[in-house]
Design an enzyme around this catalytic site. Sequence first.
Site, PDB file in Angstrom:
ATOM      1  CG  HIS A   1     -32.720  20.039  -9.271  1.00 35.00           C
ATOM      2  ND1 HIS A   1     -31.969  21.164  -9.054  1.00 35.00           N
ATOM      3  CD2 HIS A   1     -33.850  20.173  -8.528  1.00 35.00           C
ATOM      4  CE1 HIS A   1     -32.615  21.957  -8.220  1.00 35.00           C
ATOM      5  NE2 HIS A   1     -33.763  21.383  -7.889  1.00 35.00           N
TER       6      HIS A   1
ATOM      7  N   GLY B   1       0.829  -1.216   0.000  1.00 38.42           N
ATOM      8  CA  GLY B   1       0.000   0.000   0.000  1.00 38.42           C
ATOM      9  C   GLY B   1       0.854   1.253   0.000  1.00 38.42           C
TER      10      GLY B   1
END
Length: 461
Positions: free
Chosen positions: A440, A40
Amino acid sequence: MKELTCKLLVIGAGPGGYVSAIRAGQLGIDTVIVEAAKPGGTCLTIGCIPSKALIHAADEYARVLEMAAGRSPLGITLAEPRFDLARAVAWKDGIVGRLTGGVAGLLTKAGVKTVQGWARFRDGKTVEVETEIGPQVIRAESIVIATGSVPQPLSILPLGGPVISSTEALALQEVPKRLVVVGGGYIGLELGTAFAKLGSAVTVVEAQDRVLPLYDAELTAPVAKHLRALGVTLLTGAKAKGLTEGGLEVEVGGESRRLAADRILVTVGRRPNTAGWGLEQIDLVMAGPYIRVDERCRTSMRGIYAIGDVTGEPMLAHRAMAQGEMVAELLAGHKRAWDKVAIPAVCFTDPEVVSVGMAPAEAKQQGETVVGLFPFRANGRAMTLQRDDGFVRVVARADNHVILGIQAVGAGVAELSVAFSLALEMGARLEDVAGTIHAHPTQSEGFLEAALKALGHALHI
Ligand code: FAD
Ligand code: NAD
């Protein structure tokens, strides 16, 4: 001494290295990856993820503090909130553990062999790894160098005692009362904002004439305004001179000042990790401090590739990952080259900043442009989220309306970065964005409106 042979050896299991190894494994390439710390790399263990965890904890605490102070217009009240940094850091460590374990699992699933230890080149095909059970020699047909970067030190402020880097800042057990941040860039402002919300009195010492100098002034003005509202002192054009009794001496505007500090966080950039792994044995051509690579991430030595932070700016996890994937596919015989239109940059300050492609000033140098800016104060969703500061800005060619750059500053705009990147990567024109239905109520309507504004007919402003 034990010997291992493979087709591909990857050095470093950060976002660049582990993605390269996973993709190579998926493509049936016999792959070994060497990592000295945890799978990582910087990003998952001491970078992107831990910092975003701390920023989230600070945001949550700031929200409840506002409610406890009776300032919430939502009618919510609370009594005496407290924050326990040690507990939040333990929670963050849990996330890191889940992710690093996940990466280890993905490598195994892809058939990649992981060797834990520090790798050092013997020659262009051979690497020696110091492992817990003794040295291991690995011979490979191709090698990917993905050794990443480390914090850039300041000679006048050596790390130790009160002077810390982001790594120590992300593991503190107590919130410092007074925190001085040297360097007002990505890390300094992301972490400085978080600590200010957690109760530290924060001072930022920035050498340039404004914070986040990487971005244009219009884009970063809302960030500076919000930092001041949080009580952060911004000293720009300022130079750290050295430690003094109980703090830091700085020079601002030709005058010397003493800043009292419990911790001094040095965040003046990162430098490529090119030391201690035998670069001198392979004598690669460099580009300044970085390893020089071409559009296929090939170095000057046949069979050796380099990806991620060790190859230069922008030092971002998603760039490293994209390079890693490309190199694996090239090694599998695919026709690939670096052909990205843009690499999105996101700064997780408050408000967040996103920039993809060219800023207006840069775009103007290429020819005539049109610019559309839509402020979130005219966006319904931003109002319902109680954050209507910031804007979306689009810059396009004046002749054919091909979009050259998109920027935004506002709470939560990091999530808009994908829409911006996709538009640039697909070669969108203003009309393409204007002709796309944007749901929206969302902040993404700011993107639609900015494109309409550039076309001369915004609807909501
Ligand atoms: P790294 O992640 O640095 O990994 C390199 C790995 O190689 C390390 O694990 C190291 O142990 C290993 N290694 C090195 N040399 C050897 C050797 N000789 N033998 C064995 N192993 C070796 N980027 C973003 O895109 N978004 C963000 O939000 C973000 N936030 C950040 C926050 C902080 C505080 C920091 C410090 C960085 C942040 N970054 C962010 C930058 C990001 O972490 C890097 O761009 C990214 O990790 C680079 O990936 P890499 O694979 O090139 O190298
Ligand atoms: P940075 O380059 O973002 O900022 C460093 C800042 O320090 C600059 O503003 C610079 O002008 C200033 N500076 C340099 N020398 C100074 C001095 N002597 N005194 C005062 N100011 C000085 O570097 P960083 O914040 O350390 O981050 C390193 C890299 O990590 C970034 O460039 C970025 O690539 C990556 N990163 C990305 C993210 C993200 O994507 N959200 C977050 C954190 C880090």
